[in-house]
Design an enzyme around this catalytic site. Structure first.
Site, PDB file in Angstrom:
ATOM      1  N   GLU A 133      -2.745  -7.912  -2.717  1.00 26.34           N
ATOM      2  CA  GLU A 133      -3.517  -6.710  -2.379  1.00 26.34           C
ATOM      3  C   GLU A 133      -2.756  -5.466  -2.801  1.00 26.34           C
ATOM      4  O   GLU A 133      -1.541  -5.367  -2.627  1.00 26.34           O
ATOM      5  CB  GLU A 133      -3.772  -6.570  -0.860  1.00 26.34           C
ATOM      6  CG  GLU A 133      -4.790  -7.516  -0.305  1.00 26.34           C
ATOM      7  CD  GLU A 133      -4.996  -7.347   1.199  1.00 26.34           C
ATOM      8  OE1 GLU A 133      -4.795  -6.230   1.722  1.00 26.34           O
ATOM      9  OE2 GLU A 133      -5.347  -8.345   1.835  1.00 26.34           O
ATOM     10  N   TYR A 142       0.808  -1.221   0.000  1.00 23.60           N
ATOM     11  CA  TYR A 142       0.000   0.000   0.000  1.00 23.60           C
ATOM     12  C   TYR A 142       0.842   1.273   0.000  1.00 23.60           C
ATOM     13  O   TYR A 142       0.536   2.228  -0.696  1.00 23.60           O
ATOM     14  CB  TYR A 142      -0.932   0.023   1.217  1.00 23.60           C
ATOM     15  CG  TYR A 142      -2.032  -1.013   1.133  1.00 23.60           C
ATOM     16  CD1 TYR A 142      -3.224  -0.719   0.477  1.00 23.60           C
ATOM     17  CD2 TYR A 142      -1.869  -2.290   1.663  1.00 23.60           C
ATOM     18  CE1 TYR A 142      -4.239  -1.659   0.364  1.00 23.60           C
ATOM     19  CE2 TYR A 142      -2.877  -3.240   1.562  1.00 23.60           C
ATOM     20  CZ  TYR A 142      -4.054  -2.913   0.904  1.00 23.60           C
ATOM     21  OH  TYR A 142      -5.040  -3.852   0.790  1.00 23.60           O
TER      22      TYR A 142
HETATM   23  C1  PNW Z   1      -4.568  -4.995   4.908  1.00 22.12           C
HETATM   24  N1  PNW Z   1      -0.843  -1.181   8.506  1.00 22.12           N
HETATM   25  O1  PNW Z   1      -4.565  -4.488   6.207  1.00 22.12           O
HETATM   26  C2  PNW Z   1      -5.528  -6.160   4.981  1.00 22.12           C
HETATM   27  O2  PNW Z   1      -5.057  -7.337   4.412  1.00 22.12           O
HETATM   28  C3  PNW Z   1      -6.905  -5.814   4.535  1.00 22.12           C
HETATM   29  O3  PNW Z   1      -7.810  -6.634   5.203  1.00 22.12           O
HETATM   30  C4  PNW Z   1      -7.179  -4.337   4.755  1.00 22.12           C
HETATM   31  O4  PNW Z   1      -8.507  -3.987   4.538  1.00 22.12           O
HETATM   32  C5  PNW Z   1      -6.246  -3.591   3.818  1.00 22.12           C
HETATM   33  O5  PNW Z   1      -4.893  -3.967   4.033  1.00 22.12           O
HETATM   34  C6  PNW Z   1      -6.353  -2.079   3.930  1.00 22.12           C
HETATM   35  O6  PNW Z   1      -5.987  -1.655   5.197  1.00 22.12           O
HETATM   36  C7  PNW Z   1      -3.601  -3.648   6.702  1.00 22.12           C
HETATM   37  O7  PNW Z   1      -1.178  -0.504   9.496  1.00 22.12           O
HETATM   38  C8  PNW Z   1      -3.939  -2.941   7.838  1.00 22.12           C
HETATM   39  O8  PNW Z   1       0.324  -1.108   8.026  1.00 22.12           O
HETATM   40  C9  PNW Z   1      -3.011  -2.118   8.426  1.00 22.12           C
HETATM   41  C10 PNW Z   1      -1.750  -2.012   7.893  1.00 22.12           C
HETATM   42  C11 PNW Z   1      -1.404  -2.724   6.755  1.00 22.12           C
HETATM   43  C12 PNW Z   1      -2.349  -3.538   6.153  1.00 22.12           C
END
Ligand code: PNW
Length: 483
Positions: free
Chosen positions: A381, A306
């Site tokens: 993802e 992300y």
């Molecule tokens: C991922 N962080 O979650 C998950 O795999 C999904 O279920 C979620 O909806 C998506 O990314 C968006 O958040 C994360 O804090 C949650 O670094 C938090 C973190 C990373 C990924």
């Protein structure tokens, strides 16, 4: 601008898999139906003060009842795959620390039907076995700090693979054990909400063990299937020039990347991570033989990406910067990193406050290719939350989510940069198909390419969905955006 079919388009390799992803607790609802028992996320979301707005997954997108309509939308978009997760508490609702308990056929039947309907629509299912909804009874017996949770997980994984393995090609054991361990047991912003650094490291090991035992169980139950593990990895970097900045990179890289990659792919824990965390735990929960069990052959590595991770050494005087988007200043997810800070980056951010950095994705994929040559990579993802607005359209509503489309375009181009430089990336799953329950943020953050009106459950295709459909149809990403 250009469409994906136009002259300014870059092609993906033939056979590239195009999908979207969801997770059970985030979309299904129906939490008390057909024998399901509570998971740690039911408990957590029903605890006042834990989730924004007091939101819970009780109903969510009602996907449990509306999956046929959702599959029809996927088909209309031309998607070739769908990554979903199986809710463990639907499959073995009476599980305890010492025994799996009876298999709930009604729970299995839901996923079996989902798989059949996907295949009938020409959409390949990819199944995540654990996307954070641990049966509450297992948490009550220690959760991921206990090796019995890993043992029960493997038994459960074998049950699901046995039931679906005749039709499902890809089983992903765990989704993002980094989040399960550090957000669940150190910062407490995810279920079960504990804030004990030593417990978080025990959880890291037992999640790794769960992957290894689970991978072996999937192979026994479904010999023809591919076994994958999905990690949220990061290209950790610094803009600082001090030796202490480089050391901060090494330590965060160890906790985020290598403490998961090394045991699975090399059969050992990184010595520097064990040394860095020695004051927190002596790692005595790692037993003789565990690393051999974790070091199972892996067919595919799932990569969730992300935003970038940028660090620098904290001088101990100015307020410590914590712009890493993990949402808890009192308890950090970064154990044994009190002298590391996460500086705010200039430039674009999503509604999560996460910095937009497509290059980090290219660098991450290339590093994995360099350090683990021959390992197939799958983006399981990637996507972004923005504050979408539904406007009236001629027939139905419209959502002009220009920023999300730009984010997706830039990250797909970044994936293609890595592919063209040799990284064996075979597919891409956009997070997410639908707006859904975004964990601690509840329904306030929307990641979907399909808008959900939670009052009516009405689905509306966002502009990004139509744009993604054109990418999938052309197997190419446009170099410019329209308008
Ligand atoms: C991922 N962080 O979650 C998950 O795999 C999904 O279920 C979620 O909806 C998506 O990314 C968006 O958040 C994360 O804090 C949650 O670094 C938090 C973190 C990373 C990924």
């Amino acid at each position: 601008g250009e469409t994906a079919e136009g002259a300014g388009a870059r092609r993906f390799p033939p056979g590239f898999v195009w999908g979207t992803a969801t997770a059970a607790y985030q979309v299904e609802g129906a939490v008390a139906e057909d024998g399901r028992t509570p998971s740690i996320w039911d408990t957590y979301s029903h605890t006042p003060g834990r989730v924004a707005g007091g939101d819970t997954g009780d109903v969510a997108d009602d996907h449990y009842h509306r999956f046929r309509e959702d599959i029809a939308l996927m088909q209309r978009l031309g998607l070739t795959s769908y990554r979903f997760s199986v809710a463990w508490p639907r499959i073995t609702p009476q599980v305890g620390a010492d025994a799996l308990g009876p298999v709930n056929e009604a729970g299995l039947a839901f996923y079996s039907t989902l798989v059949d309907e996907l295949l009938a629509a020409g959409i390949e299912p990819a199944v995540t076995l654990y996307h954070w909804d641990l049966p509450q009874a297992l948490e009550d017996a220690g959760g991921w700090t206990s090796r019995r949770t890993a043992e029960r997980f493997a038994e459960y994984a074998g049950v699901v693979a046995g039931a679906l393995g005749d039709r499902v090609r890809t089983f992903i054991t765990l989704n993002e054990p980094w989040c399960s361990a550090y957000l669940g047991y150190a910062s407490g912003v995810h279920a079960p909400g504990r804030t004990e650094p030593a417990a978080a490291l025990a959880a890291v090991h037992h999640l790794n063990l769960a992957h290894g035992l689970g991978a072996a169980a999937v192979r026994r139950a479904a010999p023809g299937a591919r076994v994958a593990l999905t990690l949220n990895l990061a290209w950790v970097r610094t803009e600082g020039a001090r030796k202490s900045d480089a050391d901060a990179v090494r330590r965060v890289d160890g906790l985020q990347n290598r403490v998961f990659l090394d045991p699975v792919l090399r059969g050992s824990y990184p010595a520097d991570v064990l040394a860095d965390t020695a004051a927190v735990t002596d790692w005595s929960f790692v037993r003789e033989g565990d690393l051999a069990l974790i070091h199972q052959p892996l067919d595919v590595l799932g990569v969730n990406y992300y935003s970038p991770t940028v660090v620098r050494a904290w001088d101990g005087t100015s307020p410590r910067a914590e712009a890493d988007g993990h949402g808890n200043s009192a308890h950090s997810p970064w154990v044994a990193c009190a002298d590391v800070e996460f500086p705010e980056l200039p430039g674009d951010k999503t509604a999560m406050g996460w910095s937009v950095d497509p290059r980090g994705m290219t660098e991450l994929l290339l590093r994995l290719h360099r350090e683990h040559p021959g390992l197939e990579l799958l983006v399981t993802e990637n996507g972004a939350a923005y504050d979408d607005v539904v406007v009236a359209g001629p027939v139905t509503g419209q959502v002009h989510d220009v920023e999300r489309t730009r984010y997706l375009r830039d990250h797909l181009a970044a994936v293609l940069d890595a592919v063209e430089a040799g990284a064996p990336v075979t597919g891409y799953y956009l997070w997410s198909f639908l707006d859904n329950f975004e964990w601690g943020y509840g329904f306030s953050k929307r990641f979907g390419i399909v808008h959900v009106d939670y009052a009516t459950q009405e689905r509306t295709l966002k502009d990004s969905a139509l744009w993604y459909a054109s990418v999938v149809g052309a197997n190419a990403v446009p170099t410019a955006l329209r308008g």
